[in-house]
Design an enzyme around this catalytic site. Structure first.
Site, PDB file in Angstrom:
ATOM      1  N   TYR A  53     -17.437  14.297 -14.985  1.00  0.00           N
ATOM      2  CA  TYR A  53     -18.173  13.775 -15.353  1.00  0.00           C
ATOM      3  C   TYR A  53     -18.583  13.006 -13.766  1.00  0.00           C
ATOM      4  CZ  TYR A  53     -18.401   8.660 -14.454  1.00  0.00           C
ATOM      5  OH  TYR A  53     -18.168   6.634 -13.971  1.00  0.00           O
ATOM      6  N   LYS A  78      -9.085   4.502 -19.251  1.00  0.00           N
ATOM      7  CA  LYS A  78      -9.502   4.107 -19.916  1.00  0.00           C
ATOM      8  C   LYS A  78      -8.285   3.664 -21.483  1.00  0.00           C
ATOM      9  CE  LYS A  78     -13.091   4.940 -18.294  1.00  0.00           C
ATOM     10  NZ  LYS A  78     -13.509   5.762 -17.555  1.00  0.00           N
ATOM     11  N   ARG A  89       1.401  -1.613   0.009  1.00  0.00           N
ATOM     12  CA  ARG A  89       0.473  -0.141  -0.590  1.00  0.00           C
ATOM     13  C   ARG A  89       0.612   1.360   0.705  1.00  0.00           C
ATOM     14  NH1 ARG A  89      -2.321   1.649   4.479  1.00  0.00           N
ATOM     15  NH2 ARG A  89      -2.177  -0.106   5.702  1.00  0.00           N
ATOM     16  N   ASP A 103      -8.143  16.575 -15.057  1.00  0.00           N
ATOM     17  CA  ASP A 103      -8.616  15.608 -15.731  1.00  0.00           C
ATOM     18  C   ASP A 103      -8.441  15.298 -17.188  1.00  0.00           C
ATOM     19  OD1 ASP A 103      -9.283  13.403 -16.951  1.00  0.00           O
ATOM     20  OD2 ASP A 103     -11.816  13.628 -15.043  1.00  0.00           O
TER      21      ASP A 103
HETATM   22  N1  LCS Z   1     -12.243  11.266 -15.495  1.00  0.00           N
HETATM   23  C1  LCS Z   1     -13.331  11.160 -16.286  1.00  0.00           C
HETATM   24  C2  LCS Z   1     -13.433  12.274 -17.212  1.00  0.00           C
HETATM   25  C3  LCS Z   1     -14.158   9.830 -16.480  1.00  0.00           C
HETATM   26  O1  LCS Z   1     -14.365   9.836 -17.736  1.00  0.00           O
HETATM   27  C4  LCS Z   1     -13.913   9.371 -15.823  1.00  0.00           C
HETATM   28  C5  LCS Z   1     -14.212   7.630 -15.615  1.00  0.00           C
HETATM   29  C6  LCS Z   1     -13.079   9.251 -14.448  1.00  0.00           C
HETATM   30  C7  LCS Z   1     -12.923  10.297 -13.985  1.00  0.00           C
HETATM   31  C8  LCS Z   1     -13.187   7.967 -13.213  1.00  0.00           C
HETATM   32  O2  LCS Z   1     -12.083   6.911 -13.566  1.00  0.00           O
HETATM   33  P1  LCS Z   1     -13.110   5.273 -13.822  1.00  0.00           P
HETATM   34  O3  LCS Z   1     -13.215   5.555 -11.448  1.00  0.00           O
HETATM   35  O4  LCS Z   1     -14.176   5.182 -13.422  1.00  0.00           O
HETATM   36  O5  LCS Z   1     -11.445   5.100 -13.732  1.00  0.00           O
HETATM   37  N2  LCS Z   1     -15.602   7.685 -16.718  1.00  0.00           N
HETATM   38  C9  LCS Z   1     -16.487   6.760 -17.264  1.00  0.00           C
HETATM   39  C10 LCS Z   1     -17.123   6.799 -18.370  1.00  0.00           C
HETATM   40  O6  LCS Z   1     -17.153   8.235 -18.933  1.00  0.00           O
HETATM   41  N3  LCS Z   1     -18.245   5.768 -18.896  1.00  0.00           N
HETATM   42  O7  LCS Z   1     -17.463   5.078 -18.188  1.00  0.00           O
HETATM   43  C11 LCS Z   1     -16.577   5.360 -16.830  1.00  0.00           C
END
Ligand code: LCS
Length: 406
Positions: free
Chosen positions: A113, A210, A60, A185
């Site tokens: 988001y 992503k 961790r 972001d």
């Molecule tokens: N920031 C952005 C711009 C995102 O699109 C997402 C997830 C996150 C943060 C959070 O990331 P995660 O914890 O899911 O890795 N976006 C998603 C979307 O547009 N569709 O499904 C998840």
């Protein structure tokens, strides 16, 4: 010592932070799938905990596989240090908890988001850390939104899912003047197409789920900063004590995925450009939103801060929710799913999916209407994707004609 030559990103994603000769010649980064590390002696344990001696303690607090990913990402974003997390949201929450205390204010881009929106609600309700979502078109507009208690500016660009851009140079200019920290972001662009730290942001984060991973089989996050000491402080405070760390295996998968980021981003982009042109000529489409569209009023901003447009396109279908749902139900190859950055092309309806948590009036003010669809263009052949869309639009047209004949 001779100054290390700056490598191109295409090389960095493959080599940075790892020397196979220090690992028995293993070309692939070894997977240290371990929760803890033994010490040679009690004294060594004491020295590692007190920081007198560098080295592994407990996963961790750091892990050799994860460290390779972190060093590679820091180099890719031209940062001083990086931290890997178990999700993009863990990266978002960690940096915001690090930067704020009760009573502070966060200034945000008008679109974010859905779960980031949810997190801001929790911070407000539980800790009185307030926020405003503001359209930041000019420096004056940004300045007007700053409050005495504002401590940071948090933006997405391009914004999920509207593809609206935020001018990072304007944000940084205003932030510097007012002593505010800037968090960007960068999920939609990936570090291959946009590097906010170069423009003067303090932190850049990614949902590594992503483009960084690129294969749709990991949930992960990354945070990169321009101050090494501060990043190590976050590692040993909020990250360690909130505990949203990544597993070594997921870090290993990200290291593997990251190697092809440049070639993938080029293909995502060239596919998206072709599909954008198709959508612009489709009569059942009202608006198409893509950063590198020369008719986009924000094209200058795009060219100023992004290398290319990437793989995401948003568009509105004539009609509303029903027509949007009918269209995506008619697709065969393109999958109906949230997420983006995968090899597979995905389509989703933000109003009822990723941004359904946002109350309607706020959702509409972010520009997320009921007829908006988000297409995350994958790596398939563009012609097959266009054929799939074309067939779906023909089916939509047919059902609209039938409905109006009734
Ligand atoms: N920031 C952005 C711009 C995102 O699109 C997402 C997830 C996150 C943060 C959070 O990331 P995660 O914890 O899911 O890795 N976006 C998603 C979307 O547009 N569709 O499904 C998840």
């Amino acid at each position: 010592m001779e100054k290390k030559q700056q490598l191109h990103k295409d090389t960095t994603v493959i080599h940075e932070g790892y020397n196979d000769q220090e690992h028995q010649g293993s070309l692939a980064v070894p997977l240290y799938q371990t929760s803890t590390f033994s010490f040679e002696s009690a004294k060594q344990g004491e020295n590692r905990f007190s920081g007198v001696e560098e080295g592994n303690i407990y996963s961790r607090l750091g892990n050799p596989t994860v460290r390779v990913l972190e060093e590679r990402m820091a180099a890719l974003e031209n940062g001083a240090g990086a931290l890997a997390f178990g999700s993009g949201m863990a990266a978002v929450s960690t940096v915001l908890v690090h930067l704020t205390k009760s009573g502070d204010h966060i200034l945000c881009s008008r679109g974010i988001y859905g779960c980031t929106f949810g997190l801001l609600g929790i911070l407000d309700e539980k800790y009185k850390i307030t926020h405003d979502l503001v359209q930041m078109r000019t420096e004056e507009e940004i300045e007007r939104a700053i409050k005495p208690e504002t401590v940071c500016i948090y933006v997405e660009t391009p914004i999920n899912p509207t593809m609206e851009l935020v001018d990072l140079h304007a944000i940084v200019n205003v932030a510097k003047k007012h002593g505010l920290r800037v968090v960007v972001d960068n999920t939609f662009s990936s570090p291959y197409l946009q590097n906010p730290l170069d423009i003067g942001a303090d932190f850049v984060l990614h949902s590594a789920t992503k483009y960084i991973n690129g294969h749709g089989d990991v949930i992960a996050g990354l945070l990169v900063g321009n101050d090494k000491e501060e990043m190590e402080k976050i590692r040993m405070t909020v990250q360690k004590d909130y505990g949203g760390i990544i597993s070594p295996f997921d870090a290993w998968l990200l290291i593997r995925g990251l190697k092809t980021l440049p070639v993938r981003m080029e293909r995502h982009t060239s596919n998206a450009e072709k599909i954008m042109e198709y959508l612009k000529g489709q009569k059942l489409v009202e608006e198409v939103y893509y950063p590198f569209d020369e008719n986009n009023p924000q094209f200058e901003i795009a060219k100023n801060q992004m290398k290319a447009g990437g793989g995401l396109i948003s568009f509105t279908v004539k009609g509303g929710k029903e027509e949007a749902q009918l269209l995506i139900d008619s697709l065969e190859l393109i999958r109906i799913a949230v997420s983006l950055g995968d090899a597979e092309t995905l389509i989703q309806h933000p109003a009822t999916m990723t941004h359904s948590i946002v109350p309607e009036n706020e959702r509409l003010s972010m520009g997320i209407t009921d007829s908006l669809l988000r297409l995350a263009v994958g790596l398939e052949h563009a012609e097959d994707l266009i054929n799939d869309l074309d067939r779906a639009f023909s089916l939509l047209e047919k059902s609209l004609t039938e409905a109006s004949a009734k």
